[in-house]
Structure formats: C-alpha cells, structure tokens
Design an enzyme around this catalytic site. Sequence first.
Site, PDB file in Angstrom:
ATOM      1  N   TYR A  51      59.816  86.140  -3.677  1.00 51.58           N
ATOM      2  CA  TYR A  51      58.980  86.743  -2.644  1.00 51.58           C
ATOM      3  C   TYR A  51      57.968  85.736  -2.108  1.00 51.58           C
ATOM      4  CZ  TYR A  51      55.432  89.589  -0.388  1.00 51.58           C
ATOM      5  OH  TYR A  51      54.550  90.104   0.523  1.00 51.58           O
ATOM      6  N   GLY A  58      55.673  91.737   2.637  1.00 52.57           N
ATOM      7  CA  GLY A  58      55.460  93.174   2.659  1.00 52.57           C
ATOM      8  C   GLY A  58      56.760  93.927   2.838  1.00 52.57           C
TER       9      GLY A  58
END
Length: 526
Positions: A51, A58
Amino acid sequence: MTLITEKHLSLSDFKEIVYDEKHVSLDRAILEKVAKNHDFLKGFASNKIIYGINTGFGPMAQYRISEDNLIALQYNLIRSHSSGSGKPIDPILVRGLLLARLNNFLQGYSGVHPELVELIVNLLNKKIYPVIYEHGGVGASGDLVQLAHLALSLIGEGEVWYQGEIRSTKEVFSVTGIKPLTIHVREGLALINGTSAMTGIAMINLIQAKKLLEWSVFLSAMTNEVVEAYDDHFSHELNHVKHHPGQQIVAAMMRNLLSNSQMIRSRKKHLYEGDKMDQDVFEDKVQEYYSLRCITQVLGPIHDTISQAEKVIVAEFNSVNDNPIIDHENANIFHGGNFHGDYVSLEMDKLKIAITKLSMLSERQLNYLLNAKLNEKFPPFLNLGTLGLNFGMQGMQFTATSTVAENQTYSMPMYIHSIPNNNDNQDIVSMGCNAALLTRRVIGNSFEVLAIQMMTVLQAVDFLDCTGKMASATLALYREIRAIFPVFTDDQPRYKDLDRVKKHFETAEPVFSSVHRAGANAAVLA
C-alpha cells in the site's frame, strides 16, 4: 545544541527544542537505522503489492500503479492533499509539529531516506516553518491535510514562515541554500500519514496548561490572602484524607506559597478560642464561598488530568504513527491504523474541559472580589477612584465573563464528532487536530481570564495597603506584575494592560514555581 539519540524525548526535551529554540543534531546510530530501514523497503517492495508504494491511496488502493509512475504518485499525493483553509497555524505550533514528525521518522519504521530527516533538522535549525492551515485534517489517516502542507514545503513548493513573514518556499530555500526533498520511495505517504500535527500542538498545549495551573494556584492563594481566609481548607490534615495526588499537591503548593503570610487566619484562634458562643450572629465568617474554600478539590482533578494527558501525549510523540510500518528487523511490512488519532483527541478533549473549569474558578473568584455585597470588604468593582464617577474593574469583568462562556462552548468534545468520509474508507475518525486546536484556544482564553483576575487582586492589595503583611511569594508576584501594570484610580482603556499581563503569564514562569513544586511534591510523598 540538543543531540537526539535513540532515547525517548520528554516534554522537557520538547520544550528546550521548541520554545528555547535549541539547535538539533542527530546521533549517527539513528541515521544508520533510518538508512537501513529505507534500504530494506527498496529491496522488499520489488514485485510485491504494498500500500502506498505501488497502489493508489485510500479507497483507490485496489488500483496498481505502474513502475514508471511510482515517484509521480508520491508528488501527486502531496499536491492533491494540500487543501487546507482557515488561518495559518502559529509558527510555534509548526515548530512543534516539525519536531513531532521528525521524531516519528527517527524511530526507523517509516522507510524514508535519511535526506528527509536531515532536511527537517535543517528547517528547525534555520527557523523555517511551512505554512500550514487550521482546517482540513480529520485525524484518521492522521493529519493528512496539515501534513501535506508540510510536505509541500519540503519539496520546495508552497509557502513558509521565515523571519516573521510568509514567503515563497522556493525563494527562502534559495536564500538559505536548502535543497528541496527528492522523493525516493514513499516519502510522500510517510510525510502526510500520521498524527504529528495534533501531537505537536498537544505537546505545546501541555506546556501551557501546566503553566496555567501554577498561575491558578498562585492567584487562588493570593485571593485567599487578600480576603483573609482561614487556613484549614488547604491544610495537610484536611487534604491528606482525600486520596487524590492532585488535591494534595495543590494544597501543599498553597501552604508553601502562604507559609509566612500574616493575613491568612487560623480557625482555631478566631473561632475556637475565647468566648464566641454568646453571639447570636457571628462576626467572623464561619466558612468561605466554594470558590475560595474548595480550591484543592477543583484544581486537584485538573492537575491529575494534565498529568494523565502528559503520559499519553508524550507516548504518542515517541511512537510510530504512520502506515504501513516498515519492519526491517523482522523483514516484513505491516498494514494497520497507527495513524488514528484517538489517543490525542480524547486527551485534548479532557484537557480543554479541565482548563475550562480552571477559567470558571478564576471567574468566580474574580466575581467575589468585585461584588461588594459578597466580600463585604472592598469597594464595588475594586474601584479605587470616586464611587459613581469611576468604574474600576467593571469593564474588565465583562471580558472575563464572555471569555469563560466561549470556553464552555468550545468544551463540547470533538472526540465523539466522527463523520465518515473518503468514500467511507475512513468510516470512523478522531478529529484529533481539531481537538488540539480548540484546546489551544481554550488555553489562550484562560490566560486572559487569569490576567484579569491578577489585575483585580493587585487593586485589592493596594486598597488594603497590606504589602507589609503579605507572604514573601505573593509579595514578589505583586511587585513583578505592578512593574508592567501600575495601580490606577482613573478611567482609561485597559486593553493594553490586559495584553501585557496575559503575555507575561504565557511566557514567564510563576515566581518561585520550581521551589513550591518541589516542596509540594515532597510534602505529598512524606
């Protein structure tokens, strides 16, 4: 010069760097740890889904980012989230924020290049502070918007505070010879993903709240002195049977401050000795109003609230608060929510409630001094001029009352005001930066209220002409403040006097405060 090592920083260390503007240097071992962590991330991230390295952010984390766009991704994140509004945050708060973000990176779990931490040190030492705005952060992926403005300045864009002015970052970096940050792997996400804005502001709030409490104890002692109150409500015997450390410390501080006062009365001497029982109406007041008699019970919980807040906020300041966590020692990367600001938000809400109560106590003590029907001792509004013609402290009371009412409104908790956003990815948030900023507002307001009380107490001293009977500590404070606020009988605008006394309270240490703190703690331990 303050050398930052792997040892955790205390609130005192923070104060030296932020308020005293000590230069910062970094221990070699810390820089080596940061470099090792960064090198691990570069190697580990190859051919893995991580990530914020090769994914969107998000709710768009499901989108893979191509190799040739990885650096652009980080710049896009910084620029797109530089969307703050409202007033610029005071430079002193930004200095605290910078130190908090630096301390996060120095833990060695963020994967940033050592260039980043050295750049932040450079900004601290050269007193260059990014322009960051009050509105924007919801405190769940951390202080995204506030920290994005920090990151924007680090890449050489946006504006900074320099030498008391807001100037172009590019211009200031050119003048001071600073090279903007180069994004290496994840510096964009690492910079904006964390609790450092709320934490840096919270640390400053703690410093000022502790000072406010000491001034409040001092003013409460002086107020009791000028009304010639009894000594038993702050006695050791009464307070040690209530088993709260804050109450006992406040009582001991008051005893130390008033130890050689000739104005504080002994209940035994005035009410227990001699023939008093033949009076149908006692001349001596048997018990004072609560704002005079219950000081240890009111300020004690405030002391303990500040102490608890310090434990929590200093722990957050020394924590790793971004996401994901780059763990080179265990050769793994962990995704979670250390950016969530609930610890800070809850403590700031508790602190602002406590400080609001402190301001309420001050306002009640002020009202007692100004209301001749209550105190039966002073002229109305401590008017040292001609009654009816002059007004004394009457106008100042309106300001105190209004300001306390504002504090009461601000004390509605932010912690429970979670509003989902970010396409419901952030479905529960802390509002931590809002909580910290509102707490700062309450603290600033409270300095105003205490300043008005101080001005009133000084007028009471001069009305009584009692300096020869005051305690040495309270007399020293009387002289200290009278040097910037002379006695008055005529009616003149007092707003500049108020500002001077308020600024003195905000910047100075209470007279003999370290002595009385030590004495109070020793008394409680005994």
